[in-house]
Write a protein that holds these residues in place. Structure first.
Motif, PDB file in Angstrom:
ATOM      1  N   GLU A  92     -12.013   1.801  -2.341  1.00 60.16           N
ATOM      2  CA  GLU A  92     -11.898   3.377  -1.990  1.00 60.16           C
ATOM      3  C   GLU A  92     -11.185   4.198  -2.836  1.00 60.16           C
ATOM      4  OE1 GLU A  92      -9.829   5.861   1.624  1.00 60.16           O
ATOM      5  OE2 GLU A  92      -9.930   3.725   1.916  1.00 60.16           O
ATOM      6  N   HIS A  93     -10.141   3.588  -3.782  1.00 55.88           N
ATOM      7  CA  HIS A  93      -9.626   4.522  -4.840  1.00 55.88           C
ATOM      8  C   HIS A  93      -9.953   4.065  -6.102  1.00 55.88           C
ATOM      9  CE1 HIS A  93      -7.349   5.241  -1.278  1.00 55.88           C
ATOM     10  NE2 HIS A  93      -6.950   6.358  -1.586  1.00 55.88           N
ATOM     11  N   GLU A 142       0.366   4.173  -2.723  1.00 57.30           N
ATOM     12  CA  GLU A 142       0.079   5.580  -2.231  1.00 57.30           C
ATOM     13  C   GLU A 142       0.978   6.890  -2.895  1.00 57.30           C
ATOM     14  OE1 GLU A 142      -0.041   5.389   1.790  1.00 57.30           O
ATOM     15  OE2 GLU A 142      -2.046   4.650   2.049  1.00 57.30           O
ATOM     16  N   THR A 197      -4.003   7.105 -10.822  1.00 61.79           N
ATOM     17  CA  THR A 197      -4.574   5.902 -10.063  1.00 61.79           C
ATOM     18  C   THR A 197      -4.351   4.580 -10.928  1.00 61.79           C
ATOM     19  OG1 THR A 197      -5.557   7.236  -8.369  1.00 61.79           O
ATOM     20  CG2 THR A 197      -6.006   4.870  -8.338  1.00 61.79           C
ATOM     21  N   GLU A 211      -7.416  -5.925   3.455  1.00 65.27           N
ATOM     22  CA  GLU A 211      -6.854  -4.438   3.632  1.00 65.27           C
ATOM     23  C   GLU A 211      -6.621  -4.057   2.359  1.00 65.27           C
ATOM     24  OE1 GLU A 211      -5.492  -7.128   5.451  1.00 65.27           O
ATOM     25  OE2 GLU A 211      -6.070  -6.553   7.439  1.00 65.27           O
ATOM     26  N   LEU A 212      -5.728  -4.782   1.435  1.00 64.09           N
ATOM     27  CA  LEU A 212      -5.596  -4.128   0.052  1.00 64.09           C
ATOM     28  C   LEU A 212      -6.670  -4.122  -0.708  1.00 64.09           C
ATOM     29  CD1 LEU A 212      -2.002  -5.300  -1.110  1.00 64.09           C
ATOM     30  CD2 LEU A 212      -2.729  -3.159  -0.734  1.00 64.09           C
ATOM     31  N   TYR A 263      -8.593  -0.947   0.405  1.00 63.76           N
ATOM     32  CA  TYR A 263      -7.813   0.112  -0.277  1.00 63.76           C
ATOM     33  C   TYR A 263      -8.154   0.528  -1.851  1.00 63.76           C
ATOM     34  CZ  TYR A 263      -4.224   3.440  -1.646  1.00 63.76           C
ATOM     35  OH  TYR A 263      -3.438   4.583  -2.103  1.00 63.76           O
ATOM     36  N   GLN A 311       0.652  -1.071   0.170  1.00 61.78           N
ATOM     37  CA  GLN A 311      -0.062  -0.124   0.045  1.00 61.78           C
ATOM     38  C   GLN A 311       0.873   1.238  -0.011  1.00 61.78           C
ATOM     39  OE1 GLN A 311      -3.481  -0.114   2.804  1.00 61.78           O
ATOM     40  NE2 GLN A 311      -3.205   2.132   2.724  1.00 61.78           N
TER      41      GLN A 311
END
Length: 281
Positions: A183-184, A151, A160, A176-177, A180, A147
């Motif tokens: 979210e993006h 970022e 992105t 978690e990944l 993320y 991550q």
């Protein structure tokens, strides 16, 4: 782009689409790739995932030409290898991949590993942005990025990735990944989606669900990936499994079955491949 029977095309954040179920050719020799990719295309796959380091781009290209399918009907992904992460080398590396594939563009180009110790992933990402502008890569993304490095490339460029390809299977679900990415606006693509060595496919939770659906264990795992929103690229060189893996798109799991499969996640203990944060090859 034509829709593969029963396989959804999912939207990428850049406006393009990708078939959610594809065919991967990791560890497939070049001559074998020409044959099995041909079989996959005949079975109905319209998404092929290769990479420079696999050494089989030429075989993939041969299969595509021999299939007689229009280029626009097949989604092709290849990847930038770590030694080519310098900006100029990255530009040249895609040209070389295109030559081996026998096409003027790929549908998705990925940085294969962040390789943080090299410290060149931002430079490589800038090259991919340029390659997209040139039309040589319709969409661009990354593979095996912690991550922190994800970022960093987004902050450095304002661009992105549309896809992040990572090791992901029920034993190692990477919540978690994936979160993320959601979210993006980054779609998660799973490599080694069935685990390795066949152990995962013997898990009683998976075999019981398979029996309930009159499906194979592999079909259940592929259906799990599709249900939770992953793009998935199972690999097989066995003709029957090439066909049956594609048929997983017709397997619909219940909420209860998805909950049972979610309990298999072992976290870091379930990882099979290298940790991208430490990979320096």
């Amino acid at each position: 782009m034509s829709t593969v029977p029963n396989v959804p095309n999912v939207a990428l954040a850049d406006g393009n689409t990708i078939p959610q179920l594809g065919y991967g050719v990791w560890q497939v020799e070049n001559d074998v790739a020409a044959d099995v990719v041909g079989q996959a295309l005949e079975a109905g796959y319209r998404h092929i995932d290769t990479a420079k380091v696999y050494g089989n781009e030429e075989g993939v290209g041969r299969a595509l030409r021999d299939s007689g399918l229009p280029r626009e009907d097949v989604f092709i992904t290849t990847k930038l290898w770590n030694e080519d992460q310098d900006y100029d080398n990255a530009i040249a590396a895609l040209d070389a991949s295109l030559e081996r594939l026998g096409t003027d563009h790929v549908d998705l180009y990925l940085i294969h590993w962040a390789s943080p110790k090299q410290g060149k992933y931002v430079e490589a990402w800038k090259a991919l942005i340029e390659l997209q502008k040139q039309g040589k890569a319709r969409s661009i993304g990354v593979s095996n990025f912690p991550q922190e490095q994800l970022e960093e490339i987004i902050e450095a460029t304002g661009v992105t990735p549309v896809v992040h390809q990572i090791e992901l299977h029920p034993d190692f679900a990477q919540p978690e990944l994936r979160a993320y990415g959601e979210e993006h606006g980054i779609l998660t693509e799973s490599w080694s989606p069935l685990g390795q060595g066949g152990e995962l496919l013997k898990d009683p939770v998976i075999t019981e669900i398979a029996e309930a659906h009159d499906a194979t264990a592999a079909q259940v795992v592929i259906a799990w990936h599709l249900a939770i929103g992953n793009i998935v690229i199972p690999k097989s060189v066995t003709p029957e499994r090439i066909v049956s893996n594609l048929a997983a798109a017709d397997v619909t799991l219940t909420d209860g079955e998805l909950e049972r499969l979610a309990t298999l996640d072992k976290g870091e203990a379930g990882r099979i491949g290298p940790n991208p944060a430490d990979a320096d090859f």
